[in-house]
Design an enzyme around this catalytic site. Structure first.
Site, PDB file in Angstrom:
ATOM      1  CD  GLU A 105     -19.984 -43.939 -20.208  1.00  0.00           C
ATOM      2  OE1 GLU A 105     -19.271 -43.435 -19.302  1.00  0.00           O
ATOM      3  OE2 GLU A 105     -20.619 -44.989 -20.063  1.00  0.00           O
ATOM      4  CG  PHE A 123     -24.277 -46.529 -26.174  1.00  0.00           C
ATOM      5  CD1 PHE A 123     -24.957 -47.143 -27.219  1.00  0.00           C
ATOM      6  CD2 PHE A 123     -24.946 -45.545 -25.433  1.00  0.00           C
ATOM      7  CE1 PHE A 123     -26.263 -46.791 -27.525  1.00  0.00           C
ATOM      8  CE2 PHE A 123     -26.251 -45.175 -25.745  1.00  0.00           C
ATOM      9  CZ  PHE A 123     -26.915 -45.797 -26.786  1.00  0.00           C
ATOM     10  CD1 TRP A 161     -15.794 -54.679 -23.979  1.00  0.00           C
ATOM     11  CD2 TRP A 161     -14.526 -53.375 -25.265  1.00  0.00           C
ATOM     12  NE1 TRP A 161     -15.055 -55.504 -24.773  1.00  0.00           N
ATOM     13  CE2 TRP A 161     -14.256 -54.728 -25.585  1.00  0.00           C
ATOM     14  CE3 TRP A 161     -13.854 -52.367 -25.959  1.00  0.00           C
ATOM     15  CZ2 TRP A 161     -13.344 -55.096 -26.571  1.00  0.00           C
ATOM     16  CZ3 TRP A 161     -12.942 -52.743 -26.934  1.00  0.00           C
ATOM     17  CH2 TRP A 161     -12.689 -54.088 -27.233  1.00  0.00           C
ATOM     18  CG  HIS A 199     -15.927 -47.468 -20.911  1.00  0.00           C
ATOM     19  ND1 HIS A 199     -17.114 -47.454 -20.216  1.00  0.00           N
ATOM     20  CD2 HIS A 199     -15.471 -46.187 -20.853  1.00  0.00           C
ATOM     21  CE1 HIS A 199     -17.370 -46.232 -19.780  1.00  0.00           C
ATOM     22  NE2 HIS A 199     -16.389 -45.445 -20.171  1.00  0.00           N
ATOM     23  CG  ASP A 220     -22.641 -56.697 -17.242  1.00  0.00           C
ATOM     24  OD1 ASP A 220     -22.493 -56.342 -16.053  1.00  0.00           O
ATOM     25  OD2 ASP A 220     -23.086 -55.948 -18.140  1.00  0.00           O
ATOM     26  CE1 TYR A 230     -13.270 -60.781  -7.856  1.00  0.00           C
ATOM     27  CE2 TYR A 230     -11.006 -61.603  -7.691  1.00  0.00           C
ATOM     28  CZ  TYR A 230     -12.349 -61.695  -7.341  1.00  0.00           C
ATOM     29  OH  TYR A 230     -12.769 -62.678  -6.495  1.00  0.00           O
ATOM     30  CB  ALA A 231     -11.985 -54.112 -12.514  1.00  0.00           C
ATOM     31  CD  GLN A 253     -23.457 -47.042  -8.477  1.00  0.00           C
ATOM     32  OE1 GLN A 253     -23.158 -46.973  -7.305  1.00  0.00           O
ATOM     33  NE2 GLN A 253     -24.135 -48.062  -8.964  1.00  0.00           N
TER      34      GLN A 253
END
Lengths: 628, 628
Positions: B21, B23, B53, B81, B113, B130-131, B184
Site C-alpha cells: 500500500e 499513499f 485516497w 482507495h 473520516d 456509509y461505505a 486494518q
C-alpha cells in the site's frame, strides 16, 4: 505480379524464365483433368501460365473460370488471352472485370479471328478493329493494373506477310502500352533471331517471349506447323521423317530438336520460353529436363510458405492457414473464398468469417463410385480399411478420401511409425514430424527466403475407436507437452487446451522479418474441418451399394469413431506422439464389426463415460466459450 | 485483473499472495522518489498495490495520477482507495471515471473520516453516509467492472468497538457486492484468526487480506499502533522495549516478529498479506525475504514478456515494442500514450499513430544539472566520455543519459566485449546477446509461460564517429547476416534493409500458442527514437555551462556522430557483431577534439562521401518509401 517484371528479373538473374499455355477443354471431365495437371505442373516452376480465349458464350466463361482457378487455387501467375474483333465491347468489359476479380494482372491483347460464317470479315459496329484498339482500351480503362502482352509474328500472320507492315503494327501496339511480346510458334530459329534483332533496331525494347511448340506426334507436329504457316527447317524434316511412325522415337528426337532450338534462342540473349503445351505435360517437361531447367522428375519450386499460396485478388497477403487442410488445399480455398480478408501475420477470429458449406464445388469426395471402388476396393473388415491406410503411407495408393495428393516427402521421416499405427487400426489422416530449426533451404522441410530457419511442432490427426480414445486422452494428460482436440460426428467434443487461441505448429525465422507462422491448430476451424472429414468418409461409404458390407463398415466408423488431433508442443523432442500409442490397438481387425473390441495392452479399456469430466464439452460448436 | 481472482489463484496454488500500500506524498520530489521506488518494488512480485485516497483537491488528483502511473507505466495491478462520506457524489463519479480510464479495475470502498473541522460529523447533503452506500453505488454504476474491496476491523474501529455490529456491517457490505476484505493493521494474531473464523461462521466467504505494518523504528511502531488503537501483544513489548534506541536492532527484531505473525496467518489458511509500506521499501522487503517469498536481493517477477507490460485500459493486450526504448520504458509509454490501439501479435504501421513529441513529461533527461554533474562528472575529452560508458557497463554507474536503469543481467554475457568497444570510443547505448532457444524458465533470458523456448537476435546500438561509420558499413555489407540503420542528428540516414517491415529480434514459442514476438527493430520507430536519443545527449550537454569544455564536447558528439543499430540475423551464432569492430577505434581519445581522428587498423578511413551510394537515403523520414 506483372509478367514484364518477372521477365526482367529472369533477364537480370541470367536464368531463363519459362511459361505454359493452356486452352479451355471441350468437356467437363477434360477441365477436371486439366486442373489436376495444372496443379502438378505448378511444381515445375513456370513464371506464369497463359489461358487462351474461348470465343463464344460458354467457352469464354470457361476461360475466365480457368484464370480464376489458376490464379486463386493453383497459385500460378496467369495471363488471360483476350480477343476483341469478334466481341462486343460489353463482353470485353465483362472479361476484363472477371480477370480483375480473379487477381489476374496480365492480359494478352489479340485481334482474334473473324467469325467463320462471314465471307469477308468486318468489325462489329462500335467494336474493335485491331488488337491496337484493345491495348488502348485496356490502358484507358485500367491504367497500369494490367500488364498488356501483344502478339509478334516472326513468320507473318494469316492475312499479312509483309514484315514492314507487321513491324509497324507491333511498334504501335508497344507504343500504345504493350509491355511484352509473345510470338506465334516457329521452328526457324535463324529467322526468329533476325526478327528479334530487327525489333530492337526498330526501337522495340520490351521483352520478347518466343512461342515454342513441343513435339507430341509426327502427325500433330505437321498439322500444327502447316496450320500456322510455319516454316519447318530441312534438318527437322530429315530427322523426323524416317521415324514418323514411331511415336516414342518422334518424342525423343523432337525433344532434342526443340531443346537445341531453345538453347540457340537463349544464346541469342532471349531468356524466356513460352510452351504451347496443348494441355499436356509430358513433352514440355521432357524439353525442360533436357535443358536442365527442371531436374529429372520435376523440381518442386522453392516454396515461399509450406503450403501453396493463392494469387487471388484479396489473398496475395494471406500467410496463415489451419493444418487440417494440409492434404486438401483446394477445398480450403473453396471453403474460404467468401472471406473478405485473409489471415496475414496471425490467425484472426475464424468465427465471424465462417467456413463455407460443404456443398460447394470441389469439396466433396472426387471421382465416380466406380473409380473410387477401383482405387480403394471393397473393404469388409477393419483390416481391409487399415490396409488401405497402410498402402497410402507406403505410396502404393496415391490418394485417400482425406488426401488429394500422395503422402509427402516430409512424412518419410515418420513412415514406419505411421505404418505401425495404421496396422493397429489407428487410422492416420494428417501428420508432420517435429523440426527444430532446419535451414530454410532444407530440401524436405525448408521454405521461405534464404538464410532463415524453420520449425515445426509434431502433429498427428487420426480416426480412433471410441473405446481407445479414453486411454489415449488419459495418456495425453499425463504428458506436460501435448494438447489435443477430439470430436465425433455428432459433435461430442473434448480438449485439454485452456484457450481457444491458435497454436502455431509451423513457423520460420528470417533475416530482417517478423516471425512467419503459416500453419496453426485452432478450435473453430477444427470443427469446420471435422464436418468435412466425416462428410468425406460418408461420401466414401456411399460409393458402395446400400446394405453392402463396405458401406456398413465405413458408415460404422464414421458414426462411431472420433477424429482427434494431437500437438506435441515440445518441438525439441521427436517421436513423443507415437509413444502415446504403445500397446493401443483395435483387436479382431479381421472379425465382424461387432467383435472388433479395442484393447489396451490386452485389457479392455475404460468406457468413454469414465473419462475425466474436465474434457467434456457440452456443445462442440463452442469448445472455447465453455472452457473459458 | 480483479484482485479477488488473483487471491483465488494464490489460494488454489497454495502460495501466499502479497501486496503493497502506498499513499500520495506531500512534495513533487516525494512523488518522483515514490515512482522510482514503485518501479523497483514491481520486481518483488506483488499481486497488486493499493493507493490510498488523498481527500481534498490536489491530493485526490494525485491519487488518480498515482493509480494511472502504477497501472499504465509500472504495470502493477492497482486498487484505488475511495472514501465517500467526505466527498460530493460528483467527485466520486470523477474518481471512478479516472480509475476506469487508467485501466484500474479494483476499488477499496471506504467510509472516510469526517472533516476535521466539524465537531460532530454529518453526511453531506445528497451524499453517502456509509461505505455500504458506496459499494452499492459503484455496483450500480459499473456493474462487474470494478472488483470492490471493503474494510474489515478485527479490533474495532474508531467510533465502533462492538464486533456484533461491525460484523453485521461487514456482512452487508459483502452482500452488497464487496468481493474481498482488507483489514486494518493489527499485531494480535490470535484475535485476527478468531475474527476470520467468525467471519466464515457468519457466512462471509470472500477472501480476507490482513493488513500488516512492518516495523521501521520503535517510535513509529508505537505511534501507528496506538494511533490505530491496535493491541500490542506483550511478547512484542518484551522484545522491542529493551532495544528501542537501536534502530537497526529494532528493524531486525521487528522483521522476525512480523514474519512470525505472517507465518501464523498463513498457517491459519489465509494466503494473503497486505503490507502498509509507508512508501518505504526496506522493512517490507526484509519481511518478504525472511518469509522466503522473495529471494535475497529480490527475485525478479516471472516476466510474461521480456519488457514490463502496461496494464493501462487499452494496453493490456499490447505485446510488441521496438527494442530502442529497452532502457527507457517510461518514455516509450509516454510517447505512445495517445495511440488508439497498441501492437498486438505483430507490429503494425507506426506511421499513422505517430510517436508523441519529446516535450511530454518524463521524456527529457531526468535530474537537476547539479545531480547530473555529480553523477557523470565534467567530461573534457573523449576518454572521459568513454570512461563514463565503461563505468556504466561495469555497474559502477547506475544510469546513463540513455539508460534509466543499471545495466541488465543479460548484458553480463557480453560485458567484456561492451567494455572493450567503449574503451575504443565506440559508445554503446543498447545491446542484447543472441539466444538460441533458452527455456522460458531461464533465470537470465527467460520470459513467458512455462514449457516454452525463447530466442533473440544479437542487437547492438551505438554512437559512432562519422569517419568510422564508413568502414563499419562496408564491413556489415560483407556479412550476409547483418542488417543496420544509421542516422545522424540532422537526419542523414542509411540502411541496408530492403524492406521497411519489422525485424523480430526477440520471440518465444510456447505450448498451445501463436509465436510471441515482443521486440522488433523497425525503421519508423528508429527515427522517432533517434530524435529522443540526440535530445537526451543535448540535454546532458546543457547540464554544463554554456561555453564550458564539457558542453562543447557533448554537443560536438551529438552534432557530428551517428546513431547506428545492427542486428545479426543469424541467431545461431554469437559474437558476430563484435567481430565487425576489430581494429576500429577513435584515436587520440585524450587529445583536444580537433585531433580526435578515428583510425582503422592504424590508417585513416575513407570519408563518408565515398560510402556505397546504395545506402544513402535522401530523407531520413522516409527510409522505407525511398527503398521500396
Amino acid at each position: 505480379m506483372h509478367i514484364s517484371k518477372k521477365l526482367a528479373e529472369a533477364q537480370a538473374a541470367g536464368s531463363p524464365a519459362f511459361s505454359f499455355e493452356f486452352f479451355p477443354p471441350k468437356t467437363s471431365q477434360g477441365v477436371q483433368n486439366l486442373y489436376d495437371r495444372m496443379d502438378r505442373m505448378h511444381d515445375l516452376g513456370p513464371s506464369f501460365v497463359d489461358v487462351t480465349w474461348g470465343a463464344g458464350g460458354s467457352q469464354s466463361q470457361l476461360t475466365c473460370e480457368m484464370v480464376h482457378f489458376a490464379q486463386t487455387v493453383v497459385g500460378l501467375e496467369t495471363c488471360m488471352h483476350l480477343t476483341c474483333t469478334d466481341m462486343a465491347k460489353v463482353k470485353v468489359d465483362g472479361a476484363l472485370s472477371e480477370a480483375y476479380k480473379a487477381g489476374c494482372t496480365n492480359i494478352l491483347a489479340l485481334r482474334g479471328d473473324p467469325p467463320r460464317e462471314t465471307e469477308k470479315w468486318e468489325a462489329i459496329e462500335g467494336g474493335f478493329r485491331y488488337a491496337l484498339d484493345l491495348v488502348k482500351y485496356i490502358k484507358a480503362q485500367y491504367g497500369d493494373h494490367f500488364d498488356i502482352g501483344v502478339a509478334g509474328y516472326p513468320e507473318g500472320c494469316d492475312d499479312q506477310k509483309d514484315q514492314d507492315i507487321l513491324m509497324e503494327h507491333l511498334k504501335r501496339k508497344v507504343d500504345a502500352g504493350g509491355t511484352f511480346i509473345v510470338t506465334q510458334m516457329f521452328y526457324d530459329v535463324d529467322n526468329f533471331c533476325a526478327w528479334v534483332d530487327r525489333c530492337r533496331a526498330e526501337g522495340i525494347t520490351v521483352p520478347i517471349v518466343p512461342g515454342i511448340m513441343p513435339i507430341q506426334t509426327h502427325a500433330a507436329f505437321l498439322r500444327r506447323a502447316n496450320g500456322m504457316g510455319c516454316k519447318i527447317p530441312q534438318k527437322w524434316v530429315d530427322a523426323l521423317e524416317p521415324i514418323k511412325n514411331d511415336d516414342a522415337a518422334v518424342r525423343e528426337v523432337g525433344k532434342g530438336l526443340v531443346a537445341e532450338m531453345c538453347r540457340r534462342i537463349i544464346d541469342h540473349g532471349v531468356l524466356a520460353l513460352h510452351f504451347y503445351t496443348m494441355n499436356l505435360a509430358q513433352s514440355t517437361k521432357m524439353v525442360l529436363e533436357e535443358l536442365e531447367l527442371v531436374s529429372q522428375g520435376g523440381t518442386p519450386t522453392k516454396k515461399a510458405l509450406p503450403w501453396r499460396q493463392s494469387l487471388g485478388l484479396s489473398r496475395r497477403e494471406e500467410d496463415v492457414r489451419p493444418v487440417f487442410w494440409k492434404n486438401r488445399h483446394k477445398s480450403y480455398v473453396a471453403r474460404t473464398q467468401d472471406w473478405d480478408e485473409f489471415p496475414n501475420g496471425r490467425w484472426g477470429d475464424s468465427r465471424s468469417p465462417a467456413f463455407g458449406e460443404l456443398d460447394a464445388y470441389g469439396i466433396g469426395l472426387k471421382g465416380t463410385n466406380e473409380q473410387n471402388i477401383k482405387t480403394w476396393g471393397k473393404p469388409e473388415t477393419l483390416r481391409d480399411i487399415s490396409d488401405i491406410f497402410v498402402r497410402f503411407i507406403q505410396n502404393d495408393l496415391k490418394t485417400l478420401p482425406w488426401s488429394e495428393a500422395p503422402v509427402t516427402d516430409e512424412a518419410q521421416a515418420i513412415r514406419n511409425e505411421l505404418i505401425d499405427l495404421n496396422r493397429r487400426g489407428l487410422l492416420t489422416i494428417t501428420s508432420q514430424p517435429s523440426v527444430n530449426g532446419a535451414k530454410s533451404s532444407d530440401p524436405v522441410h525448408g521454405w521461405g527466403p534464404p538464410g532463415g530457419y524453420v520449425y515445426q511442432k509434431a502433429y498427428l490427426e487420426l480416426l480412433i475407436s471410441p473405446a481407445l480414445i479414453t486411454e489415449l486422452i488419459d495418456r495425453i494428460d499425463r504428458t506436460e507437452t501435448m494438447t489435443f482436440h477430439a470430436v465425433d460426428k455428432a459433435g461430442d467434443a473434448r480438449t485439454n487446451s485452456h484457450s481457444d487461441g491458435p497454436n502455431a505448429v509451423t513457423w520460420g525465422v528470417f533475416p530482417g522479418k517478423e516471425i512467419v507462422q503459416p500453419t496453426i491448430v485452432e478450435t473453430v476451424s477444427f470443427l469446420a474441418w471435422k464436418d468435412e472429414a466425416f462428410r468425406l468418409g460418408t461420401d466414401w461409404a456411399k460409393c458402395h451399394p446400400a446394405g453392402s458390407p463396405s458401406r456398413q463398415l465405413i458408415d460404422h466408423i464414421m458414426n462411431n469413431w472420433y477424429l482427434i488431433n494431437i500437438v506435441d508442443n515440445d518441438f525439441h523432442s521427436s517421436g513423443g506422439i507415437f509413444n502415446l500409442f504403445k500397446g493401443l490397438q483395435v483387436q479382431d481387425l479381421d472379425g465382424p464389426l461387432s467383435s472388433s473390441k479395442p484393447t489396451v495392452n490386452g485389457h479392455s479399456p475404460k468406457p468413454l463415460a469414465e473419462l475425466n469430466g474436465n474434457h467434456k464439452v457440452t456443445d462442440g460448436k463452442v469448445f472455447d466459450e465453455v472452457l473459458n
